[in-house]
Scaffold this motif. Sequence first.
Motif, short mmCIF file in Angstrom:
data_model
loop_
_atom_site.label_atom_id
_atom_site.label_comp_id
_atom_site.label_asym_id
_atom_site.label_seq_id
_atom_site.Cartn_x
_atom_site.Cartn_y
_atom_site.Cartn_z
N ILE A 1 -2.79 3.30 -1.38
CA ILE A 1 -3.33 2.93 -0.07
C ILE A 1 -4.85 2.78 -0.15
O ILE A 1 -5.43 1.84 0.39
CB ILE A 1 -2.95 3.96 1.00
CG1 ILE A 1 -1.43 3.98 1.22
CG2 ILE A 1 -3.65 3.65 2.33
CD1 ILE A 1 -0.95 5.09 2.14
N LEU B 1 -3.74 -5.46 6.24
CA LEU B 1 -2.79 -4.68 5.44
C LEU B 1 -1.36 -5.13 5.70
O LEU B 1 -0.53 -5.15 4.77
CB LEU B 1 -2.95 -3.20 5.76
CG LEU B 1 -4.26 -2.55 5.26
CD1 LEU B 1 -4.39 -1.14 5.81
CD2 LEU B 1 -4.31 -2.53 3.74
N GLU C 1 -5.76 -0.46 -1.64
CA GLU C 1 -5.55 -1.56 -0.69
C GLU C 1 -6.71 -1.62 0.32
O GLU C 1 -7.18 -2.70 0.69
CB GLU C 1 -4.22 -1.38 0.04
CG GLU C 1 -2.99 -1.51 -0.84
CD GLU C 1 -2.64 -2.96 -1.14
OE1 GLU C 1 -3.42 -3.86 -0.77
OE2 GLU C 1 -1.58 -3.20 -1.74
N ILE C 2 -7.16 -0.45 0.77
CA ILE C 2 -8.29 -0.40 1.69
C ILE C 2 -9.54 -0.99 1.03
O ILE C 2 -10.29 -1.76 1.65
CB ILE C 2 -8.57 1.06 2.13
CG1 ILE C 2 -7.45 1.59 3.02
CG2 ILE C 2 -9.92 1.17 2.82
CD1 ILE C 2 -7.36 0.93 4.38
N VAL D 1 -9.21 -4.84 0.89
CA VAL D 1 -9.45 -5.48 2.18
C VAL D 1 -10.92 -5.40 2.55
O VAL D 1 -11.52 -6.37 3.04
CB VAL D 1 -8.59 -4.81 3.28
CG1 VAL D 1 -8.98 -5.32 4.67
CG2 VAL D 1 -7.11 -5.08 3.04
N ARG E 1 -0.71 -7.98 3.51
CA ARG E 1 -0.60 -7.60 2.10
C ARG E 1 0.70 -6.86 1.82
O ARG E 1 1.31 -7.02 0.75
CB ARG E 1 -1.79 -6.72 1.68
CG ARG E 1 -3.13 -7.45 1.72
CD ARG E 1 -4.28 -6.51 1.38
NE ARG E 1 -4.22 -6.07 0.00
CZ ARG E 1 -4.79 -6.70 -1.01
NH1 ARG E 1 -5.48 -7.82 -0.80
NH2 ARG E 1 -4.71 -6.23 -2.24
N TRP E 2 1.14 -6.02 2.76
CA TRP E 2 2.32 -5.20 2.55
C TRP E 2 3.63 -5.89 2.93
O TRP E 2 4.69 -5.47 2.51
CB TRP E 2 2.19 -3.90 3.35
CG TRP E 2 1.15 -2.98 2.82
CD1 TRP E 2 0.64 -2.95 1.56
CD2 TRP E 2 0.47 -1.92 3.54
NE1 TRP E 2 -0.31 -1.96 1.44
CE2 TRP E 2 -0.43 -1.31 2.63
CE3 TRP E 2 0.55 -1.44 4.84
CZ2 TRP E 2 -1.25 -0.24 3.00
CZ3 TRP E 2 -0.27 -0.39 5.21
CH2 TRP E 2 -1.15 0.20 4.30
#
Length: 339
Positions: free
Chosen positions: A280, A70, A283-284, A287, A73-74
């Motif tokens: 979020i 993460l 995103e989880i 991943v 990515r962030w």
Amino acid sequence: MSRIRAAMWAVCASLPLVVAHASVAPAQLGNRLGNQPPSQPWPQRAVRFVVPLGPGSGADIGARLFADRLAARWGKPVVVENRPGGDGIVAITAFVSAHDDHTLLFSPAAIFTAHPYLHDKLPYDQADLLPIARVSNTLVGIVAPMALKVGSLADLVALIRAQPGKLNWATATGISDFLFAAFLKDAHLDMSKVPYRDPVQPATDVAEGRIQMYWGSLAIVRPHVQAGKIKLLAVSNSVRAPDEPDVPTVREAGFPALGYNGLVGLFGPRDTADDIRERIAAEIQAVGADPFIGARLLSTGQVVSPGRPAEFAASIEEQRATVAAIAKEMGIKPALQSQ
């Protein structure tokens, strides 16, 4: 010409009013519908994952694995902070008191779903833990020392009955603690509980024969299983562990009262905006779709199982309802919660 000029002036004079109405109409409509206004870009700075279990636990391994991906990515650091102890209350208190939407709780739901029935008073309210995303399902097993020479969960229960008060037990989370205590009471079995500050030490103690039953994640007990020092008797999940296909679930072993799924995920402050929660969660999911992540988690006794906020919240409420039903049968009233 004077009439045309006057008409043009009238139209131009009305334009600011029209533009003003058009610019506020969506916000006003959103307020009427009860929607939250769009939030600012997130994250804007470093993110912190507070984990209620120590290094080496399933939640810790998952938190660090996802934090690394993460952060990439962030474009912001994601720091994992272990705060074990106090039946998860140490970590939850640290998370709640931060009052920061960049501080998230990365935790098994099993840590806190039984809290109201294990403590007289809680320093937090359940609404303080707002589900954001399910990350995985921890595979949770019941083990005994190999030296005890029990081949099944039924064998262990028979031994407990034959030696009242002589055997010791420990668990890793609040819900397993609650479920096993309720099981012992319902079955009229006498066994001594040994409290631990973190879930790793009891795995060592059961391997050495200092305690005779431990209920914890496969991530913790696996090394001792592979070393031949402890026996994996059953898993509490609703399905068998993919890499331990010969080990039954507790339901298959004849003890459905000991069943629960190890839901692990992210929680945010109660006022976290819905669109941030959804982002979020997305995103989880992204991943978790990486085969490497799935393989790495499975090797540590976890199964990737991303879930959106509403789905995760529903699963947690189902677990809470199960605990509440057992507590009602046992005559246990819920604790007072912080307001």
